[in-house]
Motif scaffolding. Structure first.
Motif, PDB file in Angstrom:
ATOM      1  N   SER A 268       0.821  -1.219   0.000  1.00 10.39           N
ATOM      2  CA  SER A 268       0.000   0.000   0.000  1.00 10.39           C
ATOM      3  C   SER A 268       0.851   1.265   0.000  1.00 10.39           C
ATOM      4  O   SER A 268       0.520   2.253  -0.670  1.00 10.39           O
ATOM      5  CB  SER A 268      -0.933   0.000   1.216  1.00 10.39           C
ATOM      6  OG  SER A 268      -0.178  -0.037   2.428  1.00 10.39           O
ATOM      7  N   THR A 269       1.960   1.250   0.744  1.00 15.23           N
ATOM      8  CA  THR A 269       2.828   2.442   0.785  1.00 15.23           C
ATOM      9  C   THR A 269       3.393   2.746  -0.592  1.00 15.23           C
ATOM     10  O   THR A 269       3.402   3.894  -1.052  1.00 15.23           O
ATOM     11  CB  THR A 269       3.971   2.229   1.792  1.00 15.23           C
ATOM     12  OG1 THR A 269       3.423   2.007   3.092  1.00 15.23           O
ATOM     13  CG2 THR A 269       4.888   3.450   1.830  1.00 15.23           C
ATOM     14  N   GLN A 271       2.141   1.795  -3.416  1.00 12.90           N
ATOM     15  CA  GLN A 271       1.022   2.187  -4.279  1.00 12.90           C
ATOM     16  C   GLN A 271       0.729   3.679  -4.149  1.00 12.90           C
ATOM     17  O   GLN A 271       0.490   4.360  -5.151  1.00 12.90           O
ATOM     18  CB  GLN A 271      -0.228   1.380  -3.924  1.00 12.90           C
ATOM     19  CG  GLN A 271      -0.144  -0.100  -4.267  1.00 12.90           C
ATOM     20  CD  GLN A 271      -0.248  -0.349  -5.760  1.00 12.90           C
ATOM     21  OE1 GLN A 271      -0.447   0.562  -6.544  1.00 12.90           O
ATOM     22  NE2 GLN A 271      -0.101  -1.618  -6.153  1.00 12.90           N
ATOM     23  N   HIS A 272       0.763   4.186  -2.928  1.00 12.50           N
ATOM     24  CA  HIS A 272       0.518   5.617  -2.720  1.00 12.50           C
ATOM     25  C   HIS A 272       1.612   6.465  -3.369  1.00 12.50           C
ATOM     26  O   HIS A 272       1.337   7.509  -3.976  1.00 12.50           O
ATOM     27  CB  HIS A 272       0.446   5.922  -1.226  1.00 12.50           C
ATOM     28  CG  HIS A 272      -0.757   5.328  -0.560  1.00 12.50           C
ATOM     29  ND1 HIS A 272      -0.834   5.094   0.789  1.00 12.50           N
ATOM     30  CD2 HIS A 272      -1.941   4.901  -1.066  1.00 12.50           C
ATOM     31  CE1 HIS A 272      -2.005   4.561   1.088  1.00 12.50           C
ATOM     32  NE2 HIS A 272      -2.697   4.442  -0.025  1.00 12.50           N
ATOM     33  N   VAL A 275       1.088   6.561  -7.104  1.00  8.97           N
ATOM     34  CA  VAL A 275       0.030   7.514  -7.484  1.00  8.97           C
ATOM     35  C   VAL A 275       0.593   8.931  -7.540  1.00  8.97           C
ATOM     36  O   VAL A 275       0.298   9.699  -8.470  1.00  8.97           O
ATOM     37  CB  VAL A 275      -1.145   7.434  -6.493  1.00  8.97           C
ATOM     38  CG1 VAL A 275      -2.113   8.587  -6.731  1.00  8.97           C
ATOM     39  CG2 VAL A 275      -1.878   6.105  -6.637  1.00  8.97           C
ATOM     40  N   ASP A 276       1.419   9.282  -6.563  1.00 11.85           N
ATOM     41  CA  ASP A 276       2.042  10.617  -6.564  1.00 11.85           C
ATOM     42  C   ASP A 276       2.978  10.784  -7.764  1.00 11.85           C
ATOM     43  O   ASP A 276       3.046  11.868  -8.374  1.00 11.85           O
ATOM     44  CB  ASP A 276       2.824  10.832  -5.271  1.00 11.85           C
ATOM     45  CG  ASP A 276       1.908  10.941  -4.052  1.00 11.85           C
ATOM     46  OD1 ASP A 276       0.708  11.228  -4.245  1.00 11.85           O
ATOM     47  OD2 ASP A 276       2.394  10.741  -2.923  1.00 11.85           O
TER      48      ASP A 276
END
Length: 292
Positions: A268-269, A271-272, A275-276
């Motif tokens: 998840s980290t 993935q974030h 996105v950025d």
């Protein structure tokens, strides 16, 4: 590719202004507005603009006017007036009529004696040579290209800031990668302890699947390729020649690596952070449209 250039010349015979505006476009889309006596120079002007500007939606307006004083001092055509007056005087003599001031007034009313402004400007090329006006086109193009260059310098700073932000996010992913791998290892160990207790457990098949799974999770190559693309992009953006298309291609390759990192990360980290990175890359792509 946005730009603006203008050149103006004022003399006692004429006033001439060349104004050129340019907007973003993938190809050269040139629109010309020329005075009538320069219509035969359209192809030459088009070739000159094409060679100088390369791309963009370009509007060139060539405005040519003559001062009022120049128009009024020659409103009367002396040769036409004299010819008309002598002709009327001869007719009056044949009719036995005495020529007077009315004869002169009648001659003034005949066609071609008093010229209109449009008639006076019908053939100004006889008075103003193209070689005298051509430098105005060159000057306007130079001003527009200088405008583009100034804008390009500011644009370069902005784009590099986006690329640097992607580089920072990639470094964050690299720092987090050991934690990601450890989390994956723990999950695998938990699943392994559960699977080995099953009666139909196949150790060989399981080992093959684990190796395949680990290979799919490895993002080392993608990180190396992405950092390489970032360096190449930075080098290319400072090249003196037009490089917009090359930058667009590099940005496309950067997006490919970012997407692969996101799909393989399983974290998840990461993935974030991906996105950025995509958000910054979209900003880069948007500004590339302004680069030749």
């Amino acid at each position: 590719m946005t730009g603006y250039g203008i050149a103006h010349r004022e003399t006692d015979r004429y006033s001439a202004t060349v104004e050129i505006k340019s907007l973003n476009s993938k190809t050269l889309d040139l629109s010309l507005r020329l005075p009538r006596f320069l219509q035969d120079r359209e192809l030459e002007i088009r070739n000159l603009v094409t060679k100088s500007l390369v791309r963009g939606k370009v509007n060139l307006n060539f405005d040519f006017t003559r001062p009022m004083a120049a128009r009024t001092t020659s409103m009367v055509s002396r040769p036409a007036l004299l010819a008309a007056f002598h002709e009327l005087k001869a007719v009056a003599h044949d009719l036995g009529i005495h020529a007077s001031e009315e004869t002169l007034l009648a001659a003034l009313r005949l066609p071609g004696v008093i010229l209109t402004a449009s008639e006076m400007q019908a053939e100004p090329e006889e008075e103003v040579a193209w070689e005298e006006l051509l430098p105005l086109v060159h000057e306007a193009l130079e001003h527009l290209n200088q405008f583009r260059q100034n804008e390009g310098q500011a644009l370069t700073t902005e784009i590099i800031s986006y690329v640097d932000r992607i580089r920072i996010l990639l470094a964050d992913i690299d720092r987090h990668d050991p934690t990601r791998i450890e989390n994956v290892r723990q999950r695998l160990q938990t699943h392994l302890s559960e699977l080995t207790k099953h009666e139909q457990f196949n150790a060989v098949r399981f080992e093959q699947e684990i190796l395949h799974y680990i290979e799919k999770l490895d993002i080392a190559e993608e990180k190396v390729r992405l950092i390489s693309h970032l360096h190449y992009f930075t080098e290319t953006v400072y090249l003196p020649e037009p490089s917009g298309k090359k930058l667009a291609f590099i940005a496309q390759e950067m997006g490919r690596e970012i997407n692969t990192i996101g799909s393989k990360a399983n974290d998840s980290t990461v993935q974030h952070l991906v996105v950025d990175m995509k958000e910054e890359l979209e900003k880069v792509k948007e500004q590339i449209n302004n680069i030749l």
